[in-house]
Structures are given as structure tokens and as C-alpha cells.
Motif scaffolding. Sequence first.
Motif, mmCIF file in Angstrom:
data_model
loop_
_atom_site.group_PDB
_atom_site.id
_atom_site.type_symbol
_atom_site.label_atom_id
_atom_site.label_comp_id
_atom_site.label_asym_id
_atom_site.label_seq_id
_atom_site.Cartn_x
_atom_site.Cartn_y
_atom_site.Cartn_z
ATOM 1 N N PRO A 106 13.846 16.494 -1.832
ATOM 2 C CA PRO A 106 15.256 16.111 -2.020
ATOM 3 C C PRO A 106 15.543 14.698 -1.538
ATOM 4 O O PRO A 106 16.368 13.982 -2.118
ATOM 5 N N VAL A 107 14.855 14.262 -0.465
ATOM 6 C CA VAL A 107 15.048 12.909 0.056
ATOM 7 C C VAL A 107 14.553 11.882 -0.956
ATOM 8 O O VAL A 107 15.157 10.823 -1.145
ATOM 9 N N GLY A 108 13.443 12.200 -1.631
ATOM 10 C CA GLY A 108 12.899 11.284 -2.639
ATOM 11 C C GLY A 108 13.843 11.074 -3.798
ATOM 12 O O GLY A 108 14.001 9.953 -4.288
ATOM 13 N N LEU A 109 14.482 12.149 -4.249
ATOM 14 C CA LEU A 109 15.464 12.016 -5.334
ATOM 15 C C LEU A 109 16.598 11.095 -4.915
ATOM 16 O O LEU A 109 17.040 10.238 -5.686
ATOM 17 N N SER A 110 17.067 11.272 -3.686
ATOM 18 C CA SER A 110 18.189 10.476 -3.198
ATOM 19 C C SER A 110 17.819 8.995 -3.073
ATOM 20 O O SER A 110 18.536 8.115 -3.559
ATOM 21 N N VAL A 111 16.672 8.699 -2.422
ATOM 22 C CA VAL A 111 16.312 7.299 -2.187
ATOM 23 C C VAL A 111 15.950 6.594 -3.497
ATOM 24 O O VAL A 111 16.134 5.380 -3.624
ATOM 25 N N THR A 112 15.470 7.343 -4.470
ATOM 26 C CA THR A 112 15.150 6.732 -5.765
ATOM 27 C C THR A 112 16.405 6.169 -6.414
ATOM 28 O O THR A 112 16.389 5.064 -6.960
ATOM 29 N N THR A 113 17.498 6.923 -6.351
ATOM 30 C CA THR A 113 18.747 6.430 -6.943
ATOM 31 C C THR A 113 19.268 5.216 -6.188
ATOM 32 O O THR A 113 19.910 4.339 -6.773
ATOM 33 N N LYS A 114 18.978 5.122 -4.878
ATOM 34 C CA LYS A 114 19.472 4.003 -4.076
ATOM 35 C C LYS A 114 18.646 2.733 -4.262
ATOM 36 O O LYS A 114 19.191 1.622 -4.227
ATOM 37 N N LEU A 115 17.348 2.878 -4.437
ATOM 38 C CA LEU A 115 16.469 1.706 -4.541
ATOM 39 C C LEU A 115 16.298 1.219 -5.980
ATOM 40 O O LEU A 115 15.738 0.149 -6.192
ATOM 41 N N ALA A 116 16.753 1.987 -6.954
ATOM 42 C CA ALA A 116 16.528 1.637 -8.365
ATOM 43 C C ALA A 116 17.290 0.374 -8.751
ATOM 44 O O ALA A 116 18.473 0.229 -8.445
ATOM 45 N N PRO A 117 16.625 -0.566 -9.429
ATOM 46 C CA PRO A 117 17.346 -1.714 -9.994
ATOM 47 C C PRO A 117 18.372 -1.223 -11.011
ATOM 48 O O PRO A 117 18.128 -0.244 -11.722
ATOM 49 N N ARG A 118 19.482 -1.904 -11.072
ATOM 50 C CA ARG A 118 20.561 -1.445 -11.957
ATOM 51 C C ARG A 118 20.113 -1.372 -13.407
ATOM 52 O O ARG A 118 20.474 -0.442 -14.139
ATOM 53 N N ALA A 119 19.286 -2.307 -13.829
ATOM 54 C CA ALA A 119 18.837 -2.338 -15.221
ATOM 55 C C ALA A 119 17.806 -1.259 -15.522
ATOM 56 O O ALA A 119 17.489 -1.005 -16.685
ATOM 57 N N PHE A 120 17.259 -0.620 -14.487
ATOM 58 C CA PHE A 120 16.212 0.388 -14.686
ATOM 59 C C PHE A 120 16.567 1.702 -13.983
ATOM 60 O O PHE A 120 15.681 2.437 -13.560
ATOM 61 N N ALA A 121 17.867 1.995 -13.874
ATOM 62 C CA ALA A 121 18.304 3.154 -13.092
ATOM 63 C C ALA A 121 17.685 4.457 -13.593
ATOM 64 O O ALA A 121 17.078 5.212 -12.832
ATOM 65 N N SER A 122 17.820 4.745 -14.881
ATOM 66 C CA SER A 122 17.300 5.999 -15.431
ATOM 67 C C SER A 122 15.775 6.023 -15.407
ATOM 68 O O SER A 122 15.152 7.036 -15.101
ATOM 69 N N GLN A 123 15.153 4.886 -15.729
ATOM 70 C CA GLN A 123 13.698 4.832 -15.772
ATOM 71 C C GLN A 123 13.086 5.013 -14.385
ATOM 72 O O GLN A 123 11.995 5.560 -14.243
ATOM 73 N N THR A 124 13.788 4.548 -13.342
ATOM 74 C CA THR A 124 13.277 4.722 -11.988
ATOM 75 C C THR A 124 13.284 6.190 -11.595
ATOM 76 O O THR A 124 12.383 6.660 -10.886
ATOM 77 N N MET A 125 14.267 6.958 -12.072
ATOM 78 C CA MET A 125 14.260 8.397 -11.807
ATOM 79 C C MET A 125 13.065 9.038 -12.509
ATOM 80 O O MET A 125 12.408 9.928 -11.954
ATOM 81 N N GLY A 126 12.755 8.564 -13.711
ATOM 82 C CA GLY A 126 11.555 9.038 -14.381
ATOM 83 C C GLY A 126 10.303 8.675 -13.604
ATOM 84 O O GLY A 126 9.332 9.435 -13.557
ATOM 85 N N LEU A 127 10.336 7.503 -12.974
ATOM 86 C CA LEU A 127 9.202 7.060 -12.160
ATOM 87 C C LEU A 127 8.980 8.005 -10.978
ATOM 88 O O LEU A 127 7.824 8.269 -10.600
ATOM 89 N N TRP A 128 10.058 8.523 -10.392
ATOM 90 C CA TRP A 128 9.907 9.466 -9.286
ATOM 91 C C TRP A 128 9.101 10.692 -9.720
ATOM 92 O O TRP A 128 8.219 11.167 -9.001
ATOM 93 N N PHE A 129 9.383 11.209 -10.908
ATOM 94 C CA PHE A 129 8.641 12.378 -11.384
ATOM 95 C C PHE A 129 7.195 12.023 -11.725
ATOM 96 O O PHE A 129 6.321 12.893 -11.715
ATOM 97 N N LEU A 130 6.943 10.752 -12.006
ATOM 98 C CA LEU A 130 5.566 10.338 -12.255
ATOM 99 C C LEU A 130 4.720 10.369 -10.983
ATOM 100 O O LEU A 130 3.492 10.371 -11.052
#
Length: 489
Positions: free
Chosen positions: A411-435
Motif C-alpha cells: 500500500p505504501v508503494g501505491l501511495s509514493v508512486t502517485t507522489k513521485l510521478a512526473p505530471r506528464a507520466f502520472a498514469s504510466q508511472t502507476m503502470g511502472l509500479w506494477f512492473l
Amino acid sequence: MSATSAVSTPQRGFFGHPRGLSTLFFTELWERFSYYGMKAILAYYLYRTAAEGGLGLDKSFALSLVAIYGASVYMSGVAGGWLADRVLGGQRAVFYGGVLIMFGHIALALPIGVTGVYTGLILIVLGTGLLKPNISTVVGGLYDQQDPRRDSGFTIFYMGINLGGFLAPLVCGFLGETYDWHLGFGAAAVGMALGLVVYRLGRRGLGDSAATPPFPLPAEERGRVLGRVVAVTVGVVGVVAALVVLGVLGAEGVINLISLLSVLLPVGYFAVMIRSPRTTPVERSRVIAYIPLFIAAAMFWLLFEQSATVIAAFADTRVETSFLGLAFPPSFIQSINPVMIIAVAPLFALLWVRLAKRQPSTPRKFGYALLLVGLSFLLLMVASQGEGRVSFLWLVLMYLVMTCGELLLSPVGLSVTTKLAPRAFASQTMGLWFLATAAGSGVGAIVVRFYSDENAVAYFGVLGTVAIVLGVALVASTKAIHRLMRGVD
């Protein structure tokens, strides 16, 4: 307030939540039932002998195949998210994904040997890629961003996942190991079918939550872009199939190829985000800070995802599958983790509330997660010493320690991913977390080949020690990583 998020906010039809949450709760419950039910018996079906109703495949290859299946599922989620965002919309993606999953389990339920296995796994990978990343999007769309019920709604939804994960090994494992493997796979198919029925009957309660693509392809471009996607996909599959048929690339070669891809894909993502002109200097620093967290997560999932491979094999041959005079199939062991989640998660939630601003930073939590998952493997190392079978309570203790690590990281990883994601890559960074899970499972597909009952002590000891060393290194690097995070906790 967007149309997709406000539609159901006033509803209070399911424990004070929008009526659509009950539809998604039970849909996800049955989808996870089918996923974990099949996964609970897949390795056994692959390596048990023909006399036991199995396929009699080499055990190391069987464990590797199950691991690479897990990696493929998480990689397919990237494509599934893109299709929902640009073409299908979340609601249709969930339904089409469920249909593919159901047919995948039906293929496994048919007594057609290895052909049914490969066909079924490919269909389930494609279907899960459509359903899994998008059903959470539909849940989020039931609430306005400021709706105080939002976090509670996701908590209820998460309980559905774990309830399905708890019931699946008990039902599918019992049918598969006691009667016939194909009955177990058939039960998984029935579970997904029930999920689809629930979804169709309750779909009206979803309103327009993720009903349409948020960034649809222009009508004039849709045919061309989709044509290219299909052409590239068919081309890649065709080339791999031709290499397999010609004997240039065997089944292990395909597994190695997917394993390599599971590592190269996130490396490519990081390179693109860091070098992109749309990434600001502050965001670039945050992406760099995310790299050690990603590596830690991949290492964690490498060990954690062995529940359906090495730990399942260990339970099969080295663990007493009886307690207080009651015997049970080895697959029942895989119900322990969901029970632990349900029991321990509220305690962690209470702990973070009590600690408030005094709670550990994200890098430190990730480090502690690695220490715990490493410790869980060291417990298996101790249990592996000597000959004969050991009490299943060893696995109960192991899963308790491992689950605490999971709650520190997932759960912490999901949260920090949304915080550290560049604005232009917000959705793709969430996909990166699952990778990260895909990379861990992909590397795991190679690593599990080294396991055997004879070298269990060395296997668990080496992996546990590596995880602990990485955990200590991450804890020691917390201040440096935190500086790169630029104000993100």
C-alpha cells in the motif's frame, strides 16, 4: 467535479457506499477466486505424474512456467490500461477481460494436456491485463475526489480481493487434489462466470464511472493506431511461434525471453521519463529517488510471489498437511496469506494513525519490508534442515512475517508512486509500479529453477540473506533517497 467521478456519490446502497461498489466488490471477489484458485493447483498439475492425473513435467520447468505466467500478467496490465484509456473505457475493459479469463479457465479445465495449459494461460494473461488495472479505476470513479468515503470504499474493495484469495485454494485445491485437476480449474471458470453475471446485473449502478475512454483516440486515427498495435502483436507472436516450431526457441527459451523483457521494460520506462523534456528538474530528481524503491519492490516480489511456486512445492513434499488430526491438501497453505492480511491490516492502519508524523519514511518502510521477507525465507531455511516433514505451523509463522512485510511495502508503494510521478507520466508511472512485480516474477522464473528438496536450505538461505542485505542498504541510504524525493515523505 468531473462527470466520471460524481455520478454515484450521493448513493448509499452498500454499507453507506454507492451501490456500484457492491457490484465491483463481488466481481473482484470472483475474479480473484478464479485467479488464485487456478494458481493454487497449477504447479502441482504441471509436475505431478500421469498416475496422479498431472502432466509429469520437470518440476523446475513447471515452477518456472508458473512464475513467468505471473510476470506476464503484470506486464499485460500496461497494455490493458492503455486500451481502456484510449479505446474501450474502463467498464468495457473489465467485462471483456472477464470473458477472456473465463475462457482461459475453461481451456485449462479441458483434458487436452499441455495445449490446454498454454492456451488457457495466454487467455488469462490477456484478460487479467484488461480487467485488473481498470476495475480499480471504476471503483475510484464512483466517488468525488473529496468524498470522505473514498478510502473506506477502497478498503472494502480490498477485503473482497482477500476474501476471494482465501476461498479459492480451499475450493479449487480441494476439488483439484482430491478428485480431478480439471474440476479445480473448472471451479475457477465457474467463479469468473459468476463474477461476470454479477457485473452485468449490477452494471447500471456504476453510472458513467470510467464508462468512456478519458483520452480517446481521434476517430480518424483509431483504425490506423489499432491496426499497427494488432500488426505488431501478431508479428511478435508469429515470430516467437515460428522459432518454437522450428526448434530454434524451446519453451525455456520463451520463458527466458519474457524474463528479459520484464527487466528491460521498466528500464526503458525510467530512461524515457528521466530524459524527457516534459520532466522538470524536481520531477527528474524524484524519478531517480524512485529507482532504489523500485529495485527493492522487485526484490520483495521475487520472494513473495514464490508462494505459488517454490513454497507450494515445499508444502507438497516437506510439510505435514494435517493439524489436530485433520488432513488437508497442500494447496490449502495458500489461503494463509489472505487470512493474515485480513487480520493484520487493521493493526497496521491503527499503527500509522497513532504514529502520525513519527512514522518511518517510505524508504525506511521499504527497507523493513525487505528485512521481513528475508527473515521469512530464513525461517524456511531453518524448517528445511533435517529430513522428513515439518509442522505446517512453520508456514503460518513464515506467512505472518512475510505479510507484515507486504503491508509495509504494497500500500505504501501505491501511495509514493502517485507522489513521485512526473505530471506528464502520472498514469504510466502507476503502470511502472506494477512492473516491479513483473520484474520480480520474471527474475524469479529463472531463480526457481535452482530449487530442489535437496538444496532447500541453501536456496532459502541465499535468497533470504540477499533480501536482508538489500534491506539494510536501503535503510542506511534513507537520508540520501529522501533528499532526492524533494519534499515528498
